[in-house]
Design a protein around this motif. Structure first.
Motif, mmCIF file in Angstrom:
data_model
loop_
_atom_site.group_PDB
_atom_site.id
_atom_site.type_symbol
_atom_site.label_atom_id
_atom_site.label_comp_id
_atom_site.label_asym_id
_atom_site.label_seq_id
_atom_site.Cartn_x
_atom_site.Cartn_y
_atom_site.Cartn_z
ATOM 1 N N GLU A 8 0.823 -1.207 0.000
ATOM 2 C CA GLU A 8 0.000 0.000 0.000
ATOM 3 C C GLU A 8 0.863 1.265 0.000
ATOM 4 O O GLU A 8 0.515 2.249 -0.643
ATOM 5 C CB GLU A 8 -0.942 0.019 1.199
ATOM 6 N N GLU A 11 2.218 1.645 -3.555
ATOM 7 C CA GLU A 11 1.147 2.081 -4.454
ATOM 8 C C GLU A 11 0.785 3.545 -4.220
ATOM 9 O O GLU A 11 0.554 4.293 -5.171
ATOM 10 C CB GLU A 11 -0.073 1.185 -4.287
ATOM 11 N N ALA A 12 0.753 3.972 -2.959
ATOM 12 C CA ALA A 12 0.455 5.372 -2.644
ATOM 13 C C ALA A 12 1.564 6.284 -3.158
ATOM 14 O O ALA A 12 1.291 7.347 -3.728
ATOM 15 C CB ALA A 12 0.265 5.549 -1.141
ATOM 16 N N TRP A 14 3.577 5.714 -5.676
ATOM 17 C CA TRP A 14 3.457 5.746 -7.131
ATOM 18 C C TRP A 14 2.337 6.690 -7.555
ATOM 19 O O TRP A 14 2.503 7.529 -8.438
ATOM 20 C CB TRP A 14 3.206 4.333 -7.670
ATOM 21 N N SER A 15 1.195 6.574 -6.904
ATOM 22 C CA SER A 15 0.031 7.382 -7.258
ATOM 23 C C SER A 15 0.221 8.863 -6.922
ATOM 24 O O SER A 15 -0.047 9.741 -7.751
ATOM 25 C CB SER A 15 -1.201 6.842 -6.531
ATOM 26 N N GLU A 16 0.683 9.139 -5.710
ATOM 27 C CA GLU A 16 0.741 10.513 -5.217
ATOM 28 C C GLU A 16 1.956 11.293 -5.709
ATOM 29 O O GLU A 16 1.898 12.521 -5.804
ATOM 30 C CB GLU A 16 0.695 10.521 -3.694
ATOM 31 N N TRP A 18 4.493 9.968 -8.521
ATOM 32 C CA TRP A 18 4.777 9.801 -9.943
ATOM 33 C C TRP A 18 3.568 10.101 -10.821
ATOM 34 O O TRP A 18 3.645 10.923 -11.730
ATOM 35 C CB TRP A 18 5.306 8.395 -10.231
ATOM 36 N N LYS A 19 2.444 9.427 -10.576
ATOM 37 C CA LYS A 19 1.274 9.622 -11.438
ATOM 38 C C LYS A 19 0.710 11.034 -11.321
ATOM 39 O O LYS A 19 0.262 11.607 -12.306
ATOM 40 C CB LYS A 19 0.201 8.589 -11.119
ATOM 41 N N ALA A 20 0.715 11.589 -10.116
ATOM 42 C CA ALA A 20 0.209 12.947 -9.909
ATOM 43 C C ALA A 20 1.246 14.005 -10.283
ATOM 44 O O ALA A 20 0.945 15.198 -10.266
ATOM 45 C CB ALA A 20 -0.225 13.133 -8.455
#
Length: 84
Positions: A8, A11-12, A14-16, A18-20
């Motif tokens: 988790e 994943e957070a 990566w999301s918060e 890199w992706k954002a």
């Protein structure tokens, strides 16, 4: 932040981050004296890591493709030697 697993957390991150495309969120995940080696380059300290991420993101356009700059492949590995 209460994550129940290391998956988790990753994943957070990566999301918060890199992706954002938000290197400032690194503060929520990385300690001040963080050290990483990427492509033979040693990056020491959270602020230097944030600068490195900003530079990397600057080379990627909004579609997720590399810009007109020459591309490169990155492989990362790490170890956690601290508590918790």
């Amino acid at each position: 932040m209460g994550y129940s697993s290391s998956t988790e957390v990753v994943e957070a991150f990566w999301s918060e981050v890199w992706k954002a495309r938000n290197p400032d969120k690194i503060d929520d995940f990385v300690v001040e004296d963080f050290v990483i080696t990427s492509g033979g380059e040693r990056i020491e300290g959270r602020e230097n890591f944030k600068a490195w991420v900003r530079d990397f993101l600057d080379g990627i356009d909004d579609s997720g493709s590399m810009s007109s700059r020459p591309s490169r492949t990155r492989t990362a590995a790490g170890s956690h030697h601290g508590g918790g």
